[in-house]
Design a protein around this motif. Structure first.
Motif, PDB file in Angstrom:
ATOM      1  N   VAL A   1      30.392  26.992  38.447  1.00  0.00           N
ATOM      2  CA  VAL A   1      31.698  26.575  37.957  1.00  0.00           C
ATOM      3  C   VAL A   1      32.700  26.637  39.106  1.00  0.00           C
ATOM      4  O   VAL A   1      32.982  27.718  39.646  1.00  0.00           O
ATOM      5  N   THR A   2      33.238  25.498  39.498  1.00  0.00           N
ATOM      6  CA  THR A   2      34.235  25.446  40.564  1.00  0.00           C
ATOM      7  C   THR A   2      35.577  25.907  40.007  1.00  0.00           C
ATOM      8  O   THR A   2      36.110  25.325  39.071  1.00  0.00           O
ATOM      9  N   THR A   3      36.102  26.985  40.571  1.00  0.00           N
ATOM     10  CA  THR A   3      37.360  27.547  40.083  1.00  0.00           C
ATOM     11  C   THR A   3      38.545  27.212  40.978  1.00  0.00           C
ATOM     12  O   THR A   3      39.687  27.376  40.575  1.00  0.00           O
TER      13      THR A   3
ATOM     14  N   PHE B   1      37.180  38.048  41.314  1.00  0.00           N
ATOM     15  CA  PHE B   1      36.670  39.379  41.009  1.00  0.00           C
ATOM     16  C   PHE B   1      37.740  40.240  40.356  1.00  0.00           C
ATOM     17  O   PHE B   1      37.447  41.081  39.510  1.00  0.00           O
ATOM     18  N   GLY B   2      38.989  40.021  40.760  1.00  0.00           N
ATOM     19  CA  GLY B   2      40.077  40.828  40.215  1.00  0.00           C
ATOM     20  C   GLY B   2      40.285  40.636  38.733  1.00  0.00           C
ATOM     21  O   GLY B   2      40.370  41.616  37.979  1.00  0.00           O
ATOM     22  N   HIS B   3      40.365  39.361  38.268  1.00  0.00           N
ATOM     23  CA  HIS B   3      40.643  39.209  36.834  1.00  0.00           C
ATOM     24  C   HIS B   3      40.200  37.892  36.219  1.00  0.00           C
ATOM     25  O   HIS B   3      40.352  37.706  35.010  1.00  0.00           O
ATOM     26  N   CYS B   4      39.613  36.988  36.984  1.00  0.00           N
ATOM     27  CA  CYS B   4      39.336  35.650  36.440  1.00  0.00           C
ATOM     28  C   CYS B   4      37.894  35.412  36.021  1.00  0.00           C
ATOM     29  O   CYS B   4      37.627  34.574  35.152  1.00  0.00           O
ATOM     30  N   ALA B   5      36.929  36.095  36.657  1.00  0.00           N
ATOM     31  CA  ALA B   5      35.520  35.717  36.509  1.00  0.00           C
ATOM     32  C   ALA B   5      35.023  35.802  35.077  1.00  0.00           C
ATOM     33  O   ALA B   5      34.286  34.918  34.611  1.00  0.00           O
ATOM     34  N   ILE B   6      35.409  36.844  34.348  1.00  0.00           N
ATOM     35  CA  ILE B   6      34.918  36.990  32.973  1.00  0.00           C
ATOM     36  C   ILE B   6      35.540  35.930  32.071  1.00  0.00           C
ATOM     37  O   ILE B   6      34.871  35.390  31.175  1.00  0.00           O
TER      38      ILE B   6
ATOM     39  N   ALA C   1      33.547  33.242  29.914  1.00  0.00           N
ATOM     40  CA  ALA C   1      33.742  33.057  28.476  1.00  0.00           C
ATOM     41  C   ALA C   1      33.978  31.591  28.130  1.00  0.00           C
ATOM     42  O   ALA C   1      33.366  31.055  27.187  1.00  0.00           O
ATOM     43  N   GLU C   2      34.862  30.962  28.901  1.00  0.00           N
ATOM     44  CA  GLU C   2      35.177  29.566  28.587  1.00  0.00           C
ATOM     45  C   GLU C   2      33.975  28.650  28.812  1.00  0.00           C
ATOM     46  O   GLU C   2      33.641  27.811  27.969  1.00  0.00           O
ATOM     47  N   ALA C   3      33.303  28.795  29.964  1.00  0.00           N
ATOM     48  CA  ALA C   3      32.153  27.944  30.263  1.00  0.00           C
ATOM     49  C   ALA C   3      30.993  28.241  29.326  1.00  0.00           C
ATOM     50  O   ALA C   3      30.302  27.331  28.845  1.00  0.00           O
ATOM     51  N   GLY C   4      30.779  29.525  29.065  1.00  0.00           N
ATOM     52  CA  GLY C   4      29.674  29.910  28.207  1.00  0.00           C
ATOM     53  C   GLY C   4      29.795  29.365  26.798  1.00  0.00           C
ATOM     54  O   GLY C   4      28.809  28.918  26.197  1.00  0.00           O
ATOM     55  N   LYS C   5      30.984  29.388  26.261  1.00  0.00           N
ATOM     56  CA  LYS C   5      31.190  28.857  24.910  1.00  0.00           C
ATOM     57  C   LYS C   5      30.913  27.354  24.856  1.00  0.00           C
ATOM     58  O   LYS C   5      30.379  26.839  23.866  1.00  0.00           O
ATOM     59  N   GLN C   6      31.265  26.656  25.932  1.00  0.00           N
ATOM     60  CA  GLN C   6      30.975  25.217  25.981  1.00  0.00           C
ATOM     61  C   GLN C   6      29.467  24.967  25.998  1.00  0.00           C
ATOM     62  O   GLN C   6      28.969  24.049  25.330  1.00  0.00           O
TER      63      GLN C   6
END
Length: 493
Positions: free
Chosen positions: A22-24, A97-102, A106-111
């Motif tokens: 997933v490109t962030t 790593f600080g706050h975005c990865a989870i 969650a968003e990608a996994g639900k898709q």
């Protein structure tokens, strides 16, 4: 978002494995792995990281998929669990790593779940321990809609103070001056901890090699001095060393003198700060074995490949906290505001070992109490959405002499349906709470012989209770039976 599905069979579980990139941002990518069981229970489970991340938690993946969850893991936005170069000049990776990865997971996994199974998951869950516990609490603060239930082990909240404490404690030893009169060797520390357990273990009327709650006790370090007979003549302490022990078990203060992190627990393994040498050409030289401190301060805090913790001070700790790279210290550091998560009906379930050598156990009760203060909730209101279970004799996330197996993800899972119910499995207890409103008042922990969970022999079981209650022996029954342990308010012996 790129997705590659691979068929894989793991008897008796049949599932598919998906690998996502997933490109962030223009300079950062999260790698996510999905284990999608054919016999899906309709639930989504995201998992977190340990240490400084960089590795997918495969124990958690296998654990969740084995219970029928569509289970996902993330590398936290970078590859590598040791080292610093993946943070150097990479602010987006630090942010991930600080706050975005989870949240990305969650968003990608639900898709993926919706596309693969043809419908959305009925409920969404999270499981993580240590750093993963920090990530779960941070999700409740920043992204309250991601999960219906969050399972947090050994909550590494206020993460920068957790990590910095190892450097502060090492320097209280006199390190890196290995010839300092106050320095205490690793062999001496082993003897000191063993003596602490021997002295404090019987106070709960059960001699089992466990200090039920180390925060209830104090030991005058002078008893470890030469001449008392507690330690033998080759390991006993000088007056300077006894004072070092006294300093080690004090809480951490910042440069302004404010207490910022609880004291290290009596009876816990000290090697996270006392294993601080390596041998080169037959000579011991100073080097911290706890590489998380060196790697993170070098890569994410100071962005310097040459920085060293040899002169680590509270100023280095405070600098990192004020910088707060990637928002990593939001959870339990600058914020306890989970009001939006509470308002939507989310549930927080936490567990923490009382012999945790990495994240001192008091941080979880502090988080519970500060959450109550931030939301202005009574204990009954807190128990409506946040419950904490302390596990005496458990180390960091698992292991130790206590009845530590409560269904948390480990290398293997206990065999048999009796261990996969809401009393013995903490994730299933969370599911029961979220979906059916049955809040867990107690859990049954199991100690397996040789810590062999798969097909292992039960050595002992114990009831664990929702904080501020704690389990106490009824002084009648077999101490190895769960029914002989009753829930009482913490601090009552």
């Amino acid at each position: 978002m790129a997705l590659l599905l691979l068929f894989r069979t793991l008897f008796p579980l049949v599932f598919q494995v998906g690998i996502l990139n997933v490109t962030t941002s223009a300079s950062s990518t999260d790698r996510i792995e999905a284990w999608l069981p054919d016999d899906w229970n309709g639930r989504f489970l995201a998992t977190g990281n340990g240490g400084i991340g960089g590795c997918i938690d495969y124990n958690n993946l296998q654990y969740g998929a084995g219970l029928g969850f569509a289970t996902f893991g993330t590398n936290g936005g970078h590859d590598g669990q040791t080292g610093f170069d993946f943070f150097l000049n990479r602010p987006e990776d630090i942010k991930n790593f600080g706050h975005c990865a989870i949240h990305t997971e969650a968003e990608a996994g639900k898709q993926v779940v919706a596309k693969y199974y043809g419908r959305n998951a009925s409920y969404n869950y999270y499981s993580g321990c240590g750093t993963g516990g920090r990530q779960g609490y941070e999700e409740a603060i920043l992204y309250p809609d991601d999960f219906d239930g969050i399972l947090m082990g050994s909550m590494g909240v206020d993460w920068l103070h957790v990590v910095a404490s190892k450097g502060i404690l090492a320097h209280r030893l006199g390190w890196p001056d290995l010839n300092s009169p106050s320095y205490i060797t690793a062999m001496q520390w082993s003897a000191i901890v063993k003596a602490q357990i021997a002295l404090l273990d019987p106070l709960d009327a059960v001699t089992d090699g466990i200090i039920d709650n180390p925060t209830l006790h104090n030991i005058d370090p002078s008893i470890f001095a030469c001449g008392t007979g507690i330690l033998n003549s080759s390991l006993c302490l000088t007056a300077a060393q006894a004072n070092t022990v006294r300093e080690i078990y004090q809480p951490l203060a910042n440069s302004s003198g404010h207490i910022v992190y609880p004291a290290f627990d009596l009876g816990a393994d000290t090697s996270v700060f006392s294993a601080n040498t390596k041998v080169v050409n037959g000579t011991s030289i100073p080097e911290l074995s706890y590489t998380v401190l060196t790697d993170y301060w070098r890569g994410a805090v100071y962005n310097s490949s040459t920085w060293t913790p040899l002169n680590f001070t509270t100023a280095d700790m405070d600098f990192a906290v004020n910088l707060n790279p990637g928002g990593i210290n939001i959870a339990g550091g600058s914020s306890h505001n989970v009001s939006a998560y509470h308002a939507r009906g989310g549930k927080l379930l936490a567990y923490h070992g009382r012999a945790d050598q990495t994240v001192t156990s008091s941080i979880s009760s502090r988080t519970f109490q500060r959450t109550a203060e931030a939301l202005d909730l009574t204990l009954a209101e807190m128990h409506g959405f946040f419950r904490l279970f302390y596990i005496p004799g458990m180390g960091h996330c698992s292991g130790g002499p206590g009845a530590w197996s409560v269904g948390q993800p480990t290398v293997d899972r206990p065999t048999g349906a009796q261990f996969n119910d809401t009393q013995h499995n903490i994730l299933l207890a969370l599911v029961d709470w979220v979906e059916d409103g049955n809040a867990p008042g107690s859990l049954v922990g199991t100690k397996f012989a040789g810590d062999q969970l798969q097909g292992g022999r039960v050595k002992a079981q114990r009831t664990h209770c929702a904080y501020p209650n704690a389990s106490r022996w009824d002084r009648v029954g077999d101490t190895k039976k769960a029914e002989s342990w009753k829930c009482q308010l913490e601090g009552v012996i």
